[in-house]
Design a protein around this motif. Structure first.
Motif, mmCIF file in Angstrom:
data_model
loop_
_atom_site.group_PDB
_atom_site.id
_atom_site.type_symbol
_atom_site.label_atom_id
_atom_site.label_comp_id
_atom_site.label_asym_id
_atom_site.label_seq_id
_atom_site.Cartn_x
_atom_site.Cartn_y
_atom_site.Cartn_z
ATOM 1 N N VAL A 187 0.831 -1.203 0.000
ATOM 2 C CA VAL A 187 0.000 0.000 0.000
ATOM 3 C C VAL A 187 0.871 1.261 0.000
ATOM 4 C CG1 VAL A 187 -1.651 1.328 1.355
ATOM 5 C CG2 VAL A 187 -1.962 -1.128 1.084
ATOM 6 N N ALA A 188 1.938 1.261 0.795
ATOM 7 C CA ALA A 188 2.838 2.419 0.840
ATOM 8 C C ALA A 188 3.504 2.650 -0.511
ATOM 9 C CB ALA A 188 3.887 2.217 1.929
ATOM 10 N N VAL A 189 3.875 1.545 -1.173
ATOM 11 C CA VAL A 189 4.507 1.685 -2.487
ATOM 12 C C VAL A 189 3.523 2.252 -3.501
ATOM 13 C CG1 VAL A 189 5.513 0.398 -4.415
ATOM 14 C CG2 VAL A 189 6.215 -0.111 -2.071
ATOM 15 N N VAL A 190 2.285 1.725 -3.495
ATOM 16 C CA VAL A 190 1.267 2.225 -4.433
ATOM 17 C C VAL A 190 0.974 3.689 -4.167
ATOM 18 C CG1 VAL A 190 -1.142 1.999 -5.139
ATOM 19 C CG2 VAL A 190 0.253 -0.036 -4.807
ATOM 20 N N LEU A 191 0.828 4.044 -2.878
ATOM 21 C CA LEU A 191 0.577 5.442 -2.533
ATOM 22 C C LEU A 191 1.743 6.341 -2.964
ATOM 23 C CD1 LEU A 191 -1.293 7.462 -1.195
ATOM 24 C CD2 LEU A 191 -0.189 6.958 1.002
ATOM 25 N N GLY A 192 2.948 5.822 -2.813
ATOM 26 C CA GLY A 192 4.112 6.594 -3.258
ATOM 27 C C GLY A 192 4.127 6.805 -4.759
ATOM 28 N N VAL A 193 3.759 5.762 -5.521
ATOM 29 C CA VAL A 193 3.699 5.897 -6.976
ATOM 30 C C VAL A 193 2.645 6.915 -7.381
ATOM 31 C CG1 VAL A 193 3.156 4.685 -9.120
ATOM 32 C CG2 VAL A 193 4.594 3.588 -7.391
ATOM 33 N N VAL A 194 1.499 6.889 -6.687
ATOM 34 C CA VAL A 194 0.438 7.860 -6.979
ATOM 35 C C VAL A 194 0.925 9.282 -6.690
ATOM 36 C CG1 VAL A 194 -1.857 8.652 -6.302
ATOM 37 C CG2 VAL A 194 -1.423 6.212 -6.608
ATOM 38 N N MET A 195 1.607 9.467 -5.576
ATOM 39 C CA MET A 195 2.123 10.807 -5.243
ATOM 40 C C MET A 195 3.129 11.276 -6.284
ATOM 41 S SD MET A 195 2.630 10.514 -1.100
ATOM 42 C CE MET A 195 3.332 12.149 -1.021
ATOM 43 N N LEU A 196 3.972 10.355 -6.724
ATOM 44 C CA LEU A 196 4.938 10.724 -7.761
ATOM 45 C C LEU A 196 4.234 11.134 -9.050
ATOM 46 C CD1 LEU A 196 7.671 7.966 -7.269
ATOM 47 C CD2 LEU A 196 7.930 10.410 -6.828
ATOM 48 N N ALA A 197 3.203 10.362 -9.447
ATOM 49 C CA ALA A 197 2.520 10.636 -10.704
ATOM 50 C C ALA A 197 1.674 11.894 -10.640
ATOM 51 C CB ALA A 197 1.654 9.432 -11.095
#
Length: 436
Positions: free
Chosen positions: A97-107
């Protein structure tokens, strides 16, 4: 061909808050303007427009916001992943979940901000290219140049702001690296790296801008200096008492090198007093001081030998171009600004513009004869010479120079170890000589 800016109104203002006003068109050759007054007016208008946008507070604020956003994301994403991994062992769901949230923040946050910063960078590069072109349109003695990039030896304030942030980033990075046992703290390293890169950008940009603006002011100061010397020589000639001063002091290389080497000696002595028992530190300090002496002194001697070798080669190679018995003097010319946009009105201008070359000068039968190693030749009647100015370099390994002012409004500066002999030959032919 005419300049696209001549006769046209100023660039239109931006049509929206998110669209920048168009930049001025690149300038054409100086002769495309109907008169010099209009050329100076268009040059001042274009430079003011470009510099105003380059130093825009709004653009600086957008840059800071985007840089802060990218830096924040670069710090939050690793911190979230590390925190999720340490919260509960073998809990891969939280990590995912943290990785997915991080990818969303980056995008959603970082990538758009990076696109904005990329657009800023491309426009800044284009803007600086236009600045250099417009500044070269006219560099005469009465051509003013803006001082908004810094004055009195100090660049713009944004240079120091970026330098302070960069220094803080380096200090914090060193503090984090000193304690490798805390993984949470190490997660902040990506954020510090990004912050360091963004702070280095303004430091590099405004250092480049300041260096360029100072260079432009030096060129104009050279033109003003020549204009003042022309006025002085004209007044001296009109009064019937042209002056010739050939005085000047020079600093011996040993004294100058001692002044440069002095700080290393002082630092070593302070270290010896403060840390008398630190043998390794004493050895390192002594080696640094010795390296300055061993590396610096041969370099100075090599510079002097190379300069003399080039001038001696010019004298021997071009001796056959003069009649027997003619006193020749080796010179280095092309000491002025190297600018391909400058209109060359005669061969005298090309001798004053760079790059620096070597040649031979002689005063023979009322003619100033010049021969260059690149095959250039120039014969100037002494009657075309308004006067000359002698410049003492003040440093022993840099020869003095003679600035020959022509009645056509042009000038040629020569640097030579025989500068005094050249001025003596000019004085013997009735040319007034003064010393700067």
């Amino acid at each position: 061909m005419t300049n696209t800016t001549n006769g046209h109104p100023p660039a239109p203002a931006r049509t929206s808050l998110f669209r920048a006003a168009p930049l001025p068109e690149p300038p054409d050759v100086p002769s495309s303007w109907p008169d010099r007054a209009s050329r100076l007016k268009d040059q001042a208008s274009a430079l003011n427009t470009l510099i105003r946008e380059d130093l825009s507070r709004g653009r600086a604020l957008v840059f800071l916001l985007c840089a802060a956003l990218v830096t924040l994301v670069a710090g939050l994403v690793p911190a979230m992943v590390i925190d999720a991994a340490d919260s509960e062992p073998d809990n891969s769901t939280d990590v995912a979940v943290a990785v997915v949230l991080g990818v969303v923040m980056l995008a959603v946050l970082a990538v758009p901000a990076l696109f904005v910063l990329r657009a800023f960078r491309k426009r800044s590069t284009k803007r600086f290219e236009l600045l250099t072109k417009w500044a070269a349109v006219d560099r005469s003695h009465d051509s003013d140049f803006p001082t908004r990039y810094g004055t009195r030896g100090y660049p713009h304030g944004r240079f120091f702001y970026g330098a302070v942030v960069l220094a803080l980033v380096l200090i914090l990075g060193a503090a984090l690296l000193s304690d490798l046992s805390d993984p949470t703290a190490l997660g902040l390293l990506p954020s510090l790296v990004v912050a360091g890169l963004f702070s280095w950008g303004p430091v590099r940009k405004y250092a480049q801008r300041y260096s360029w603006s100072e260079h432009e002011r030096v060129i104009r100061a050279r033109a003003r200096r020549r204009e003042l010397h022309r006025t002085h020589l004209a007044q001296s000639t009109a009064s019937g008492s042209p002056t010739t001063y050939l005085a000047g002091t020079r600093i011996h290389p040993i004294l100058l090198y001692a002044a440069l080497f002095g700080p290393a000696v002082i630092v070593t002595l302070v270290f010896v007093v403060a840390r008398p028992k630190n043998a390794l530190g004493l050895v390192l300090a002594g080696l640094v001081a010795l390296a300055i002496l061993v590396i610096g002194l041969p370099k100075v001697l090599l510079m002097r030998r190379r300069e003399r070798a080039e001038l001696d080669s010019a004298t021997s190679s071009l001796a056959s171009a003069f009649t027997n018995g003619t006193m020749t003097h080796p010179v280095r010319y092309g000491l002025g600004e190297s600018d391909s946009r400058t209109a060359v009105t005669s061969t005298a201008s090309s001798w004053d513009h760079g790059p620096s070359r070597t040649g031979v000068l002689a005063v023979d039968s009322g003619v100033l004869r010049l021969r260059g190693m690149d095959g250039a030749t120039l014969d100037l009647p002494i009657t075309d010479v308004q006067g000359a100015v002698y410049f003492s370099s003040g440093v022993a390994w840099v020869p003095a120079s003679v600035d020959v002012l022509l009645r056509s409004g042009e000038a040629i500066e020569f640097r030579s170890p025989a500068a005094r002999a050249i001025t003596d030959a000019l004085v013997g032919n009735g040319v007034p000589v003064t010393t700067a």
